[in-house]
Design an enzyme around this catalytic site. Sequence first.
Site, short mmCIF file in Angstrom:
data_model
loop_
_atom_site.label_atom_id
_atom_site.label_comp_id
_atom_site.label_asym_id
_atom_site.label_seq_id
_atom_site.Cartn_x
_atom_site.Cartn_y
_atom_site.Cartn_z
N ASP A 434 0.83 -1.20 0.00
CA ASP A 434 0.00 0.00 0.00
C ASP A 434 0.87 1.25 0.00
OD1 ASP A 434 -2.31 1.51 0.12
OD2 ASP A 434 -3.18 0.42 1.81
N ASP A 499 -10.60 2.13 -3.49
CA ASP A 499 -11.05 1.89 -2.12
C ASP A 499 -12.56 1.87 -2.05
OD1 ASP A 499 -8.82 1.43 -0.69
OD2 ASP A 499 -8.64 3.42 0.20
C1 GLA Z 1 -5.73 2.01 2.24
C2 GLA Z 1 -6.09 0.87 1.35
C3 GLA Z 1 -7.16 0.02 1.99
C4 GLA Z 1 -6.64 -0.48 3.31
C5 GLA Z 1 -6.21 0.68 4.18
C6 GLA Z 1 -5.52 0.19 5.43
O1 GLA Z 1 -6.79 2.90 2.38
O2 GLA Z 1 -6.47 1.32 0.09
O3 GLA Z 1 -7.52 -1.05 1.16
O4 GLA Z 1 -5.59 -1.37 3.08
O5 GLA Z 1 -5.32 1.53 3.51
O6 GLA Z 1 -5.09 1.22 6.21
#
Ligand code: GLA
Length: 704
Positions: A434, A499
């Site tokens: 990420d 997301d």
């Molecule tokens: C980001 C990612 C999510 C998740 C969060 C965790 O927003 O896109 O899918 O992994 O971080 O903190």
Amino acid sequence: MSRTVSLSSPDGLTVTLRLPPADGSIGMPQFIAFGLSEASDAPFIERASRINGMDDAVASAVLLPTGGMGFFGWPAICGHRSGRDFVLGFCNWTAEESEGRLALAATDTVARMSLRLTLSAHKGGVVSSQVCLTNDGDVPYQLDRCMAGSFPTLAEDATVESFTGMWGREFQTRREKLGTGIWLQENRRGRTSHDRFPMLFVESANQRFGVALGFSGNHQIVIDRCDDGRRLVHMGELFEPGEMLLDPGESYLSPLAYAGADSAAFHSFVRQELITWPGDVMTPRPVTLNTWEGNYFDHKVASLKDQASKAAELGIERFVLDDGWFARRDDDTTSLGDWDIDTTKYPDGLAPLVDHVTSLGMEFGLWFEPEMVNPTSRLFETHPEWVLQVEGRPLRLSRHQLVLDLTRSEVADYLFAKIDSLLSSHDISYIKWDMNRDLTHVGGRDGKAATARQMRALYGLMDRIRRAHPKVEIESCASGGGRVDYGVLKYTHRVWTSDCTDALERLEIQHGASKFFPPELLGAHVSASPNHQTGRQLSLSFRSLVAMAYHFGVELNPLNMTLPEQDELAQFIALHKRLRKLLHALGTQFRLDPVDGRYVWGAASAERIAVIVAQGSQMVGEQPAPLRLPTHITQFGGRWRIADRTPQQPDFIRISEGQSDLLAGKIDFSLVSLTSAGLPLPMLRPESALLIELEPTTGDPDHG
Ligand code: GLA
């Protein structure tokens, strides 16, 4: 004499260029033709031009114009030596043509620079361009701009289709008519971004092609109109001021700029060449459970184990433990950078959960955000100097975090050691990598901008991890779809498309992303209803069918589902597994532009065609247009019928007797007729979807 050189990609694009004469003339290679192979036979006839009375007409549609000397368009390469050598003029062009590669070289004997330009043909019919520029002088050269490649359009009105958006709403298609001025896209976020993807299509009456920059950092895409009416699409890296200073003998190597005729060409390139799979072949994409939306930071081993057992029962094949597993990470304000297992949540470490998951026959994946550190962390307390910063300027937080300076080898070594130790001591076969913030001040240790170096250091770290753990797959996530591009895909195997897991929003997001990325690489998860991002309530059937054709996953706590819901989800997972070969690797994909809120996509082989029809907002029309399939699908020929449908009772507004018979497979039709007449499917209610499976009518002698 000028020399004509060309590069052809089998069944794809051809680039034909004319080099400046080898008599000391300066200039850049002139485009004679660009496009599908027919274009390469175009005759080359010098054009007369009346540019403000200049006695010599300087070629305008050239690869990477350097500017000055009678070229009045947008220079694709420029720089200087403390203000001198501000004009570049390359001569003594040489060309080496080999299978699938055209290597051009030239020198500028006045500014003392040399240039190597590599054009390559890739699988799928895609071509690429890459530049290497070297300082042959004895004082540093300040490179202000160096595009990776230019691709020409025809001299006719043209439209650009690009992709914009924001967090949770990526890949929104935008179409604009090109005018006489420059069309410009600049990304300064230090990651690919949610709003300025480095890829687009250009379309005119007689031509359509797409371009993509293989890079995850700052970029520039410029479409400039030439004096001869053609347009040049330039793409390359965007440097911060003073960032790219080439010492004597030093070179700058650009990322790759790609061009392809259509989405099918790009998909095939990504599948056959760009992605490197563990074991060299893509295995069926495992149905995934991601723990984020079902648990957030609240990790309880007993519950996670139960969720894993339930997931396995539902047919899930990969369990990904998201954020929250490392020490003191109870919310998003702390501990990024420490990467030590939280012994409060996991008193016996991660092994019991990993072993439980793998004993169920599932793969185990783990979330990291390697480039980041929270100021509240042991790492930052010990090494505040490890973050990217600009002396005298405040540290700017985003999601409570700062960015580590990966160009420092001690930082990269530390991160490698942390990740390596976790992967080496557990049976972990997947990383969700990420990256949750834009880069706001990328100052390196020397006080200068380090954006370009940071990007390359990131690729270096990913590469190192891949080499040390060749069986591990990596997902690229950056607050959802903020790092989805052909640069990062060289090191990764899947992207977290967005997301936003709301299926209604996903229709447009996935539609846009699919223009450049094959569906099996795009993560699409069934999440809870009401949806966590939008609050919208959507049926399980709609949520599942919208995710069906992609890298299918689940992002909810399965223990919170009722038994009938679990059964229904298990059936969708089984359906996905039955169809994924067709939908992913084997089938020929298609995707129609949405009309009246209806999205249609799917895949076809000679034995089966899967069509997903999803109705987003309510239709305006009295009746939906008949479902027409493109010719590359109907060319399978023969007579077909609807063999199956999901759900069995689709949410139709009204259905005629004939339509009932059609859906029940009682009516067969010639596949070719679907290009023109189409299938008169009933109107779906908004926020509902239907999957139909077509199969050839057995015994038909015409079936091809
Ligand atoms: C980001 C990612 C999510 C998740 C969060 C965790 O927003 O896109 O899918 O992994 O971080 O903190």
